[in-house]
Design an enzyme around this catalytic site. Sequence first.
Site, PDB file in Angstrom:
ATOM      1  N   TRP A 102       5.176  -4.988   3.752  1.00  0.00           N
ATOM      2  CA  TRP A 102       5.018  -3.548   3.952  1.00  0.00           C
ATOM      3  C   TRP A 102       5.821  -2.750   2.955  1.00  0.00           C
ATOM      4  O   TRP A 102       5.336  -1.745   2.423  1.00  0.00           O
ATOM      5  CB  TRP A 102       5.326  -3.150   5.392  1.00  0.00           C
ATOM      6  CG  TRP A 102       4.264  -3.648   6.320  1.00  0.00           C
ATOM      7  CD1 TRP A 102       4.404  -4.570   7.318  1.00  0.00           C
ATOM      8  CD2 TRP A 102       2.862  -3.290   6.313  1.00  0.00           C
ATOM      9  NE1 TRP A 102       3.187  -4.804   7.926  1.00  0.00           N
ATOM     10  CE2 TRP A 102       2.228  -4.031   7.331  1.00  0.00           C
ATOM     11  CE3 TRP A 102       2.090  -2.426   5.548  1.00  0.00           C
ATOM     12  CZ2 TRP A 102       0.853  -3.925   7.603  1.00  0.00           C
ATOM     13  CZ3 TRP A 102       0.725  -2.317   5.810  1.00  0.00           C
ATOM     14  CH2 TRP A 102       0.123  -3.054   6.828  1.00  0.00           C
ATOM     15  N   ASP A 176      10.307   3.375   7.129  1.00  0.00           N
ATOM     16  CA  ASP A 176       9.016   3.031   7.727  1.00  0.00           C
ATOM     17  C   ASP A 176       9.320   2.232   8.993  1.00  0.00           C
ATOM     18  O   ASP A 176       9.518   1.029   8.954  1.00  0.00           O
ATOM     19  CB  ASP A 176       8.178   2.195   6.758  1.00  0.00           C
ATOM     20  CG  ASP A 176       6.901   1.658   7.409  1.00  0.00           C
ATOM     21  OD1 ASP A 176       6.646   1.973   8.595  1.00  0.00           O
ATOM     22  OD2 ASP A 176       6.161   0.933   6.727  1.00  0.00           O
ATOM     23  N   LYS A 200       1.888  -0.058  17.041  1.00  0.00           N
ATOM     24  CA  LYS A 200       2.746  -1.210  17.244  1.00  0.00           C
ATOM     25  C   LYS A 200       3.539  -1.039  18.542  1.00  0.00           C
ATOM     26  O   LYS A 200       3.493  -1.868  19.417  1.00  0.00           O
ATOM     27  CB  LYS A 200       3.722  -1.389  16.068  1.00  0.00           C
ATOM     28  CG  LYS A 200       3.057  -1.344  14.691  1.00  0.00           C
ATOM     29  CD  LYS A 200       2.280  -2.605  14.349  1.00  0.00           C
ATOM     30  CE  LYS A 200       1.307  -2.448  13.196  1.00  0.00           C
ATOM     31  NZ  LYS A 200       1.878  -2.201  11.899  1.00  0.00           N
TER      32      LYS A 200
HETATM   33  C1  LIG Z   1       1.345  -1.861  10.558  1.00  0.00           C
HETATM   34  C2  LIG Z   1       2.324  -1.355   9.575  1.00  0.00           C
HETATM   35  C3  LIG Z   1       1.966  -0.449   8.561  1.00  0.00           C
HETATM   36  C4  LIG Z   1       0.545   0.036   8.355  1.00  0.00           C
HETATM   37  O1  LIG Z   1       0.123   0.823   9.396  1.00  0.00           O
HETATM   38  P1  LIG Z   1      -1.322   1.510   9.400  1.00  0.00           P
HETATM   39  O2  LIG Z   1      -1.226   2.406  10.575  1.00  0.00           O
HETATM   40  O3  LIG Z   1      -2.314   0.403   9.554  1.00  0.00           O
HETATM   41  O4  LIG Z   1      -1.498   2.236   8.125  1.00  0.00           O
HETATM   42  C5  LIG Z   1       2.953  -0.001   7.707  1.00  0.00           C
HETATM   43  N1  LIG Z   1       4.224  -0.409   7.828  1.00  0.00           N
HETATM   44  C6  LIG Z   1       4.615  -1.280   8.782  1.00  0.00           C
HETATM   45  C7  LIG Z   1       6.045  -1.685   8.864  1.00  0.00           C
HETATM   46  C8  LIG Z   1       3.670  -1.779   9.696  1.00  0.00           C
HETATM   47  O5  LIG Z   1       4.062  -2.640  10.644  1.00  0.00           O
END
Ligand SMILES: *Cc1c(COP(=O)(O)O)cnc(C)c1O
Length: 364
Positions: A102, A176, A200
């Site tokens: 990521w 993030d 998540k």
């Molecule tokens: C799942 C995830 C993303 C991407 O998320 P989307 O909503 O599919 O764009 C980005 N960063 C992390 C740490 C993630 O777990």
Amino acid sequence: MERIFNFSAGPAVLPVEVLQRARDELLDWHGSGMSVMEMSHRGKEFMSIAAKTEADLRELAGIPDNYKVLFLSGGASAQFAMVPMNLLRGKTSANYVSTGEWSRKAIKEARKYCAVNIAATSEDANFTYAPAQDTWKIDANAAYVHYTPNETIGGVEFGWTPDPARLGVDMPLVADMSSSFLSRPLDVARFGLIYAGAQKNVGPAGLCIVIVREDLIGMPLAGTPTMFDYKIHADSDSMYNTPPTYPMYISGLVLEWLKEKGGLEAMEKINIAKAALLYDLLDTTDFYRCPVARQDRSRMNVPFTLKNPSLDEEFLKQAKARGLVQLKGHRSVGGMRASIYNAMPLDGVRALAEFMKEFADKHA
Ligand SMILES: *Cc1c(COP(=O)(O)O)cnc(C)c1O
């Protein structure tokens, strides 16, 4: 009703109490005669849902008044572009810490807008640890420092919050937090910006929550699309266009559930206990392996491999027969991964640990 234990990394399990409440309110929300899905986002019913969702989030996460909370679409992935577009503010570079899939995606996108200084990386050990802060090499002229507190795929989590001031620079920290948001107490004031895709740990896919310090917005890069300008969304309370209303409503129910459970401190205790069940097992048998450095192991995503990978298929098949699903590891890592977010009950993790122990005993 038969609920299985779903260890998916995302979209992921939601609290059953939340789903039951959504079911009860599906056709007629609070006597409105409508589903939340059918409401005008500017009507008083939905405005009250949005206001409560924000207020509960502010209370749970202790968000100071000088931070805006935005409810956006485009997932966390849109933030990979929105962050540099909005936070460069006249500067031409940004610091990124590279700890897995990521952060690499965030870096790749940021490179479209600025020079990226890789302040630290764990690539030398296949992204299995979180680089200690005293090894970071910061570009002091850069606009911000970006990192990924929990790498969902690799299962690497920072158990600590970086502090740019300790590195001798005064620049905002950007996180993030998609896969660890609200899994433990949070000191928002240490961040310039936090973003988290909801699917998540917070709610359904389609919503991304952004928490941003007010003074950092309003100076977007020339050419930034209107929809990518934080200030536009902040000034219109995330109602510049139609926000993802149903995901906001479900996330609001999850926040109420979190408050009933005792908030983030209580959640952290349960999450520590859940993770310990799996890691203790992984460490006491050599049938399984966990590739991640002990002190940086994620409480949310637990990757592991079987010493004998030819048993992988059988492991997944038998797990599924027990109602334990979505355990296959990400294609880039292989093996297994158990995602055990807030909504995964302790009983689910116990059932998985028991199954793993039995499977190991049988096939050792
Ligand atoms: C799942 C995830 C993303 C991407 O998320 P989307 O909503 O599919 O764009 C980005 N960063 C992390 C740490 C993630 O777990």
